[in-house]
Design a protein around this motif. Structure first.
Motif, PDB file in Angstrom:
ATOM      1  N   ALA A  42       0.675  -1.292   0.067  1.00 58.59           N
ATOM      2  CA  ALA A  42      -0.126  -0.077  -0.123  1.00 58.59           C
ATOM      3  C   ALA A  42       0.933   1.199   0.081  1.00 58.59           C
ATOM      4  N   HIS A  43       1.892   1.536   0.684  1.00 62.38           N
ATOM      5  CA  HIS A  43       3.121   2.311   0.683  1.00 62.38           C
ATOM      6  C   HIS A  43       3.851   2.449  -0.660  1.00 62.38           C
ATOM      7  N   GLY A  44       3.665   1.470  -1.485  1.00 62.72           N
ATOM      8  CA  GLY A  44       4.121   1.755  -2.969  1.00 62.72           C
ATOM      9  C   GLY A  44       5.747   1.342  -2.600  1.00 62.72           C
ATOM     10  N   VAL A  45       6.434   0.733  -1.695  1.00 64.68           N
ATOM     11  CA  VAL A  45       7.664   0.265  -1.279  1.00 64.68           C
ATOM     12  C   VAL A  45       8.102  -0.480  -2.608  1.00 64.68           C
ATOM     13  N   ASP A  46       9.402  -0.112  -3.028  1.00 67.02           N
ATOM     14  CA  ASP A  46      10.301  -0.782  -4.190  1.00 67.02           C
ATOM     15  C   ASP A  46      10.783  -1.916  -3.577  1.00 67.02           C
ATOM     16  N   PRO A  47      10.279  -3.219  -4.039  1.00 60.38           N
ATOM     17  CA  PRO A  47      10.916  -4.454  -3.518  1.00 60.38           C
ATOM     18  C   PRO A  47      12.474  -4.870  -3.994  1.00 60.38           C
ATOM     19  N   THR A  48      12.814  -4.110  -4.897  1.00 57.67           N
ATOM     20  CA  THR A  48      14.293  -4.197  -5.512  1.00 57.67           C
ATOM     21  C   THR A  48      15.436  -3.468  -4.809  1.00 57.67           C
ATOM     22  N   THR A  49      15.116  -2.362  -3.946  1.00 52.63           N
ATOM     23  CA  THR A  49      16.004  -1.636  -3.412  1.00 52.63           C
ATOM     24  C   THR A  49      15.544  -1.128  -2.142  1.00 52.63           C
ATOM     25  N   VAL A  50      16.724  -0.712  -1.245  1.00 51.73           N
ATOM     26  CA  VAL A  50      16.625   0.109  -0.182  1.00 51.73           C
ATOM     27  C   VAL A  50      16.578   1.398  -0.499  1.00 51.73           C
ATOM     28  N   SER A  51      15.487   2.047  -0.070  1.00 51.47           N
ATOM     29  CA  SER A  51      15.244   3.616  -0.589  1.00 51.47           C
ATOM     30  C   SER A  51      14.926   4.572   0.489  1.00 51.47           C
ATOM     31  N   ASN A  52      15.715   4.370   1.802  1.00 54.70           N
ATOM     32  CA  ASN A  52      15.309   5.253   2.846  1.00 54.70           C
ATOM     33  C   ASN A  52      15.994   6.435   2.946  1.00 54.70           C
ATOM     34  N   LEU A  53      15.502   7.346   3.719  1.00 50.74           N
ATOM     35  CA  LEU A  53      16.126   8.865   3.777  1.00 50.74           C
ATOM     36  C   LEU A  53      17.030   9.037   5.206  1.00 50.74           C
ATOM     37  N   HIS A  54      17.820   9.876   4.844  1.00 52.58           N
ATOM     38  CA  HIS A  54      18.849  10.362   5.900  1.00 52.58           C
ATOM     39  C   HIS A  54      17.897  11.684   6.732  1.00 52.58           C
ATOM     40  N   HIS A  55      18.150  11.469   8.006  1.00 50.42           N
ATOM     41  CA  HIS A  55      17.545  12.612   8.816  1.00 50.42           C
ATOM     42  C   HIS A  55      18.561  13.342   9.647  1.00 50.42           C
ATOM     43  N   PRO A  56      18.938  14.620   9.150  1.00 50.60           N
ATOM     44  CA  PRO A  56      20.227  14.897  10.088  1.00 50.60           C
ATOM     45  C   PRO A  56      19.671  15.806  10.979  1.00 50.60           C
ATOM     46  N   ASP A  57      18.553  15.902  11.466  1.00 50.83           N
ATOM     47  CA  ASP A  57      17.902  16.755  12.496  1.00 50.83           C
ATOM     48  C   ASP A  57      17.806  15.739  13.990  1.00 50.83           C
ATOM     49  N   LEU A  58      18.326  14.660  13.964  1.00 44.71           N
ATOM     50  CA  LEU A  58      18.099  13.700  15.049  1.00 44.71           C
ATOM     51  C   LEU A  58      18.993  14.028  16.144  1.00 44.71           C
ATOM     52  N   ASP A  59      18.533  13.986  17.315  1.00 44.95           N
ATOM     53  CA  ASP A  59      18.962  14.317  18.515  1.00 44.95           C
ATOM     54  C   ASP A  59      19.605  13.123  19.028  1.00 44.95           C
ATOM     55  N   LEU A  60      20.926  12.848  18.739  1.00 44.05           N
ATOM     56  CA  LEU A  60      21.684  11.513  19.076  1.00 44.05           C
ATOM     57  C   LEU A  60      21.958  11.228  20.335  1.00 44.05           C
ATOM     58  N   ASP A  61      21.823  12.265  21.240  1.00 37.82           N
ATOM     59  CA  ASP A  61      22.112  12.160  22.497  1.00 37.82           C
ATOM     60  C   ASP A  61      20.885  12.307  23.488  1.00 37.82           C
ATOM     61  N   SER A  62      19.629  11.893  22.840  1.00 40.07           N
ATOM     62  CA  SER A  62      18.511  12.009  23.453  1.00 40.07           C
ATOM     63  C   SER A  62      18.064  11.398  24.877  1.00 40.07           C
ATOM     64  N   ARG A  63      17.494  11.397  25.852  1.00 35.18           N
ATOM     65  CA  ARG A  63      17.295  10.754  27.072  1.00 35.18           C
ATOM     66  C   ARG A  63      16.934   9.146  26.718  1.00 35.18           C
ATOM     67  N   LEU A  64      16.448   8.858  25.678  1.00 40.03           N
ATOM     68  CA  LEU A  64      16.298   7.624  25.345  1.00 40.03           C
ATOM     69  C   LEU A  64      17.531   7.061  24.838  1.00 40.03           C
ATOM     70  N   ALA A  65      18.635   7.657  24.233  1.00 38.26           N
ATOM     71  CA  ALA A  65      19.840   6.954  23.815  1.00 38.26           C
ATOM     72  C   ALA A  65      20.857   7.077  25.194  1.00 38.26           C
ATOM     73  N   ARG A  66      20.578   7.871  26.041  1.00 35.78           N
ATOM     74  CA  ARG A  66      21.551   7.976  27.205  1.00 35.78           C
ATOM     75  C   ARG A  66      21.112   6.702  27.990  1.00 35.78           C
ATOM     76  N   CYS A  67      19.856   6.563  28.312  1.00 36.14           N
ATOM     77  CA  CYS A  67      19.252   5.551  28.925  1.00 36.14           C
ATOM     78  C   CYS A  67      19.693   4.248  28.235  1.00 36.14           C
ATOM     79  N   ALA A  68      19.666   3.938  26.972  1.00 36.70           N
ATOM     80  CA  ALA A  68      19.666   2.824  26.434  1.00 36.70           C
ATOM     81  C   ALA A  68      21.284   2.386  26.090  1.00 36.70           C
TER      82      ALA A  68
END
Length: 580
Positions: A42-68
């Motif tokens: 339903a999402h129209g995912v291409d079964p032949t390739t990985v076509s994901n996006l990069h998200h530069p605005d992530l907080d890599l030092d979030s509370r979740l990341a620190r606890c994990a």
């Protein structure tokens, strides 16, 4: 080996039938896999390739990341003998942490864009141990050809949700991925157990203020059948009664008002007009942690006409007050109360942070009630108020701007007010810090309203942007792109509407017409620091944002441009809360 090949042929054949006929029955395929395949189609995912996006605005030092991180390191040690990637994502399937037990599995993950900053939601890469967990809300073990896209069918991944121990909301996903030949059912058990340990860490890491808010919320909810709301600095809780009572827009506006109101006294008893037109009463108590305000817990009730709400009846010669162009309950409350005071000719004090629109509220209301050109603003630097007031005609509205910054009252003010039969209003950030002469004047005021800051009026941002652009660029086709508007929505706006105006003015100088893009906004809009920055910090922040823009969000390249270590750049991004 024969069973493995037979299983792969069954899965491959079933997926091919589903591509040919999406409603096909697929016996022998697990229900959660079939459901995920259908969503991927339903999402129209291409079964032949990985076509994901990069998200530069992530907080890599979030509370979740620190606890994990400690749990992830422990889990990697447990399975160090196998080549695996241990991954943590946020609640949007974006990778925050990845720890590899071998360099070979790390290179394979990089080849499939299974790396920090990349998204692995089902809408991008189909069935997998991250996105499928978020869609199904439970742990999964996706092996081989159960993956929807072909490049991932050589791998197996076990994922489990990590939930907020207070709200039960999924905060992220813990995943262990490896090649199919190294997969084992025990990975599913290990990752589920590790996710539970991360949830325990989140509970113990929660600050005492948040725990105090949650404790009061549970006590109030337990003894009342009425709608209950709790807000903290980073949390919001609403019981079922409240969620079914209000629509999402009303609930969001109510939460913003509660965050604004919790800093203005220990007890709350407000009557509010919500965006849908529903009028509610909010009665509650602010929760403190030492000397700091941690949150607010309140009980809600809907006020109906039978409750005796007074409806003002206007005299025929008085202009009706227009409905405020705001969804904020705090702004609407201030607007209504200010209108009643101005209509009665009573002195009015408007309190609020600098730049929130206090003077604009007075000017707009007075124009609606008495026509244009009747407002005279007397600032702290104005030494001759009599001349300004006298030139405004009969019965002007005299606004004493920022009275808490005045050393005293200007000479000749009382006489000028009497001579012109002027009406009086004043603005202040903190009315308690006025000079004695000003305090004596304010003692005669019987009405005051408080204007909420822009950070507690996020629902008003699109309309404010439209109004400011029309004011700054009349007759021009100037507008914000969707990405630019999202960037503005993430900003904390310490300078309020005045800062928004300055930001849009800067953007229009860079792009006078057409759609204003993120790169046209000033660097400050892509940073939301927790406190005021020194000039040297502002310069450093702006240089980092400029480098990230130049490198299109590539942090390694930005670190090279700036001549700093990548770890230093990550630390500075977290320090200034940069979203570029």
């Amino acid at each position: 080996m024969g069973d493995v090949l037979a299983r792969r042929r069954l899965l491959t054949s079933a997926l091919a039938r589903l591509h040919d006929r999406p409603d096909a029955d697929l016996p022998g395929i697990p229900g959660h896999v079939v459901a995920s395949w259908r969503r991927s189609l339903a999402h129209g995912v291409d079964p032949t390739t990985v076509s994901n996006l990069h998200h530069p605005d992530l907080d890599l030092d979030s509370r979740l990341a620190r606890c994990a991180r400690p749990v992830i390191e422990q889990l990697a040690e447990q399975i160090a003998g196998a080549p695996v990637c241990v991954v943590l994502t946020d609640d949007r399937a974006r990778l925050l942490v990845r720890l590899d037990t071998t360099s070979a599995i790390g290179r394979a993950a990089d080849d499939n864009r299974f790396a920090e900053g990349f998204g692995y939601d089902e809408g991008a890469v189909g069935t997998n141990g991250v996105g499928t967990v978020l869609e199904s809300g439970r742990s999964v073990h996706v092996v081989g050809a159960e993956h929807f896209v072909e490049p991932l069918q050589s791998y197996a991944c076990a994922g489990a949700p990590v939930r907020d121990p207070v709200t039960g909301r999924i905060e992220g996903v813990l995943d262990v991925s490896c090649r199919v030949e190294h997969s084992s059912p025990i990975l599913h058990s290990l990752v589920t157990s590790a996710a539970a340990r991360i949830q325990d860490a989140l509970l113990h890491e929660r600050d005492p203020g948040q725990r105090a808010v949650f404790d009061l919320y549970t006590r109030v909810d337990a003894r009342s059948r009425r709608p209950v709301l709790a807000v903290g600095r980073r949390m919001a809780l609403a019981n079922t009664a409240l969620q079914t009572l209000l629509d999402p827009a009303d609930l969001a506006a109510l939460q913003e008002h509660a965050r604004f109101r919790m800093h203005r006294g220990p007890d709350v008893d407000d009557r509010l007009d919500l965006p849908s037109g529903v009028r509610v009463r909010m009665r509650g108590t602010a929760v403190t942690d030492g000397s700091a305000v941690a949150g607010l817990v309140a009980v809600l009730s809907v006020l109906r006409e039978a409750d005796g709400i007074p409806i003002p009846r206007l005299a025929p010669d008085v202009r009706p007050v227009p409905d405020p162009a705001s969804t904020s309950p705090g702004w609407r409350t201030a607007w209504t109360a200010a209108a009643e005071a101005l209509r009665a000719g009573a002195p009015l004090l408007v309190v609020g942070e600098a730049g929130t629109g206090r003077r604009r509220l007075l000017a707009d209301l007075d124009r609606a009630l008495h026509g244009p050109g009747r407002v005279v603003e007397i600032g702290p630097a104005d030494t001759d108020p009599a001349t300004l007031i006298g030139s405004a005609g009969p019965s002007p509205l005299v606004v004493l701007v920022d009275v808490d910054r005045r050393p005293g009252l200007p000479t000749g003010l009382p006489g000028a007010l009497r001579a012109c039969r002027a009406r009086l209003a004043a603005t202040a950030v903190d009315g308690a810090r006025c000079a004695p002469a000003v305090a004596d004047l304010l003692a005669g005021f019987r009405h005051s309203v408080t204007v909420p800051p822009l950070r507690n009026r996020s629902g008003d941002l699109p309309s404010l942007v439209t109004a400011v652009l029309a004011d700054l660029a009349p007759g021009r086709d100037a507008r914000l792109s969707a990405d630019a508007l999202r960037t503005l929505a993430r900003h904390g706006w310490p300078g309020n509407v005045a800062e928004l105006r300055d930001a849009l003015d800067t953007a229009l100088r860079r792009r006078p017409v057409g759609a204003v893009e993120v790169g046209d906004l000033p660097e400050s809009c892509q940073s939301a620091p927790r406190g005021a920055l020194r000039p040297v910090d502002q310069a450093e922040r702006d240089a980092i944002v400029a480098a990230l823009r130049t490198t299109e969000g590539n942090r390694a390249a930005a670190a090279s441009v700036l001549g700093v270590a990548r770890s230093t750049l990550y630390r500075k991004i977290a320090q200034y809360r940069i979203t570029a």
